[in-house]
Design a protein around this motif. Structure first.
Motif, PDB file in Angstrom:
ATOM      1  N   ASP A  58       0.834  -1.255  -0.012  1.00 26.90           N
ATOM      2  CA  ASP A  58      -0.084   0.007   0.027  1.00 26.90           C
ATOM      3  C   ASP A  58       0.954   1.367  -0.105  1.00 26.90           C
ATOM      4  O   ASP A  58       0.660   2.267  -0.522  1.00 26.90           O
ATOM      5  N   ASP A  59       2.101   1.386   0.649  1.00 25.38           N
ATOM      6  CA  ASP A  59       2.861   2.499   0.879  1.00 25.38           C
ATOM      7  C   ASP A  59       3.460   2.630  -0.683  1.00 25.38           C
ATOM      8  O   ASP A  59       3.693   3.750  -1.020  1.00 25.38           O
ATOM      9  N   LEU A  60       3.874   1.183  -1.207  1.00 25.39           N
ATOM     10  CA  LEU A  60       4.404   1.429  -2.605  1.00 25.39           C
ATOM     11  C   LEU A  60       3.715   2.109  -3.303  1.00 25.39           C
ATOM     12  O   LEU A  60       4.095   2.888  -4.119  1.00 25.39           O
ATOM     13  N   LEU A  61       2.479   1.570  -3.446  1.00 20.93           N
ATOM     14  CA  LEU A  61       1.339   2.292  -4.517  1.00 20.93           C
ATOM     15  C   LEU A  61       0.965   3.497  -4.308  1.00 20.93           C
ATOM     16  O   LEU A  61       0.936   4.396  -5.125  1.00 20.93           O
ATOM     17  N   SER A  62       0.629   3.905  -3.007  1.00 20.04           N
ATOM     18  CA  SER A  62       0.533   5.325  -2.778  1.00 20.04           C
ATOM     19  C   SER A  62       1.566   6.309  -2.853  1.00 20.04           C
ATOM     20  O   SER A  62       1.278   7.116  -3.732  1.00 20.04           O
ATOM     21  N   GLN A  63       2.617   5.999  -2.598  1.00 24.18           N
ATOM     22  CA  GLN A  63       3.788   6.991  -3.032  1.00 24.18           C
ATOM     23  C   GLN A  63       4.059   6.842  -4.479  1.00 24.18           C
ATOM     24  O   GLN A  63       4.294   7.823  -5.140  1.00 24.18           O
ATOM     25  N   ALA A  64       3.795   5.815  -5.147  1.00 30.43           N
ATOM     26  CA  ALA A  64       4.016   5.818  -6.746  1.00 30.43           C
ATOM     27  C   ALA A  64       2.987   6.496  -7.402  1.00 30.43           C
ATOM     28  O   ALA A  64       3.169   7.502  -8.313  1.00 30.43           O
ATOM     29  N   PHE A  65       1.826   6.783  -6.754  1.00 25.25           N
ATOM     30  CA  PHE A  65       0.508   7.242  -7.434  1.00 25.25           C
ATOM     31  C   PHE A  65       0.804   8.773  -7.016  1.00 25.25           C
ATOM     32  O   PHE A  65       0.393   9.888  -8.146  1.00 25.25           O
ATOM     33  N   ALA A  66       1.217   9.093  -5.911  1.00 30.57           N
ATOM     34  CA  ALA A  66       1.512  10.676  -5.525  1.00 30.57           C
ATOM     35  C   ALA A  66       2.754  11.000  -6.466  1.00 30.57           C
ATOM     36  O   ALA A  66       2.558  12.265  -6.992  1.00 30.57           O
ATOM     37  N   ARG A  67       3.731  10.330  -6.917  1.00 33.89           N
ATOM     38  CA  ARG A  67       4.796  10.550  -7.722  1.00 33.89           C
ATOM     39  C   ARG A  67       4.110  10.979  -9.113  1.00 33.89           C
ATOM     40  O   ARG A  67       4.356  11.927  -9.769  1.00 33.89           O
ATOM     41  N   LEU A  68       3.114  10.127  -9.654  1.00 32.26           N
ATOM     42  CA  LEU A  68       2.511  10.252 -10.850  1.00 32.26           C
ATOM     43  C   LEU A  68       1.635  11.749 -10.828  1.00 32.26           C
ATOM     44  O   LEU A  68       1.592  12.393 -11.880  1.00 32.26           O
ATOM     45  N   ALA A  69       0.925  11.721  -9.714  1.00 32.85           N
ATOM     46  CA  ALA A  69       0.084  13.081  -9.660  1.00 32.85           C
ATOM     47  C   ALA A  69       0.843  14.177  -9.688  1.00 32.85           C
ATOM     48  O   ALA A  69       0.672  15.365 -10.275  1.00 32.85           O
ATOM     49  N   ASP A  70       1.997  14.164  -9.091  1.00 32.84           N
ATOM     50  CA  ASP A  70       3.017  15.244  -8.981  1.00 32.84           C
ATOM     51  C   ASP A  70       3.448  15.581 -10.242  1.00 32.84           C
ATOM     52  O   ASP A  70       3.462  16.653 -10.750  1.00 32.84           O
TER      53      ASP A  70
END
Length: 188
Positions: A58-70
């Motif tokens: 969940d942490d991997l996915l959340s941080q990766a999606f945050a990177r995409l959004a950024d």
């Protein structure tokens, strides 16, 4: 020196490489097909690196999606900052909707995956909410808030329809719609 571990060189880009690998694996296999092993293999790192930098999937996915959004927010902002007049701002909105650099095939796949994932994860939903607010802040460079809301919905929605219909958008129709929204909601 017998029995000592050889010093491993510092890898300052490892964390970012892992996050990029998460997005690559999600784009290829979906969230449901994303595993620690696939991520590690794609990033070219030992499996243990994932638990060193991240608390779990969940942490991997959340941080990766945050990177995409950024990343997408930076592009969104730059596109709108380049406009000097209201007409140029309208053209920038059309470019965000129709242009290939916003919402590439890979990014649209990732966006669909992020929406579905966030639907069941409050921390990921917050990433989407923050992204939405950043998009509207960028639109506020040129338009009042109520126009920003309407345009942002259009920017999010029309590329989704493009993917579902598997057809390019009619740029003239998009431009006319943007113009109608802007002039109808803010005739000044």
């Amino acid at each position: 020196m017998g029995g000592t571990r050889r010093e491993v060189p510092n890898d300052p880009g490892r964390r970012e490489r892992i996050l990029d690998a998460v997005l690559d694996v999600v784009a290829a296999s979906g969230v449901h097909g994303t595993t620690h092993r696939r991520i590690a293999a794609r990033a070219g790192v030992p499996l243990g690196s994932l638990t060193y930098y991240f608390e779990g999937m969940d942490d991997l996915l959340s941080q990766a999606f945050a990177r995409l959004a950024d990343t997408m927010s930076v592009h969104y902002r730059a596109t709108l900052e380049g406009a000097a007049t209201r007409e140029e701002a309208e053209a920038a909105v059309v470019q965000l909707i129709c242009g290939p650099e916003y919402g590439t095939s890979r990014e649209m796949t990732l966006i669909f995956e992020m929406y579905a994932y966030a639907n069941h994860r409050p921390e990921a939903m917050e990433i989407l909410r923050t992204w939405l607010l950043r998009s509207r802040e960028s639109l506020k460079l040129h338009f009042p808030e109520h126009v920003c809301l309407a345009l942002d919905v259009l920017i999010e929605g029309w590329p989704i329809h493009r993917v579902l219909e598997r057809a390019p958008l009619d740029r003239g129709l998009v431009a006319a719609t943007v113009r109608a929204i802007v002039s109808g909601l803010d005739p000044a």
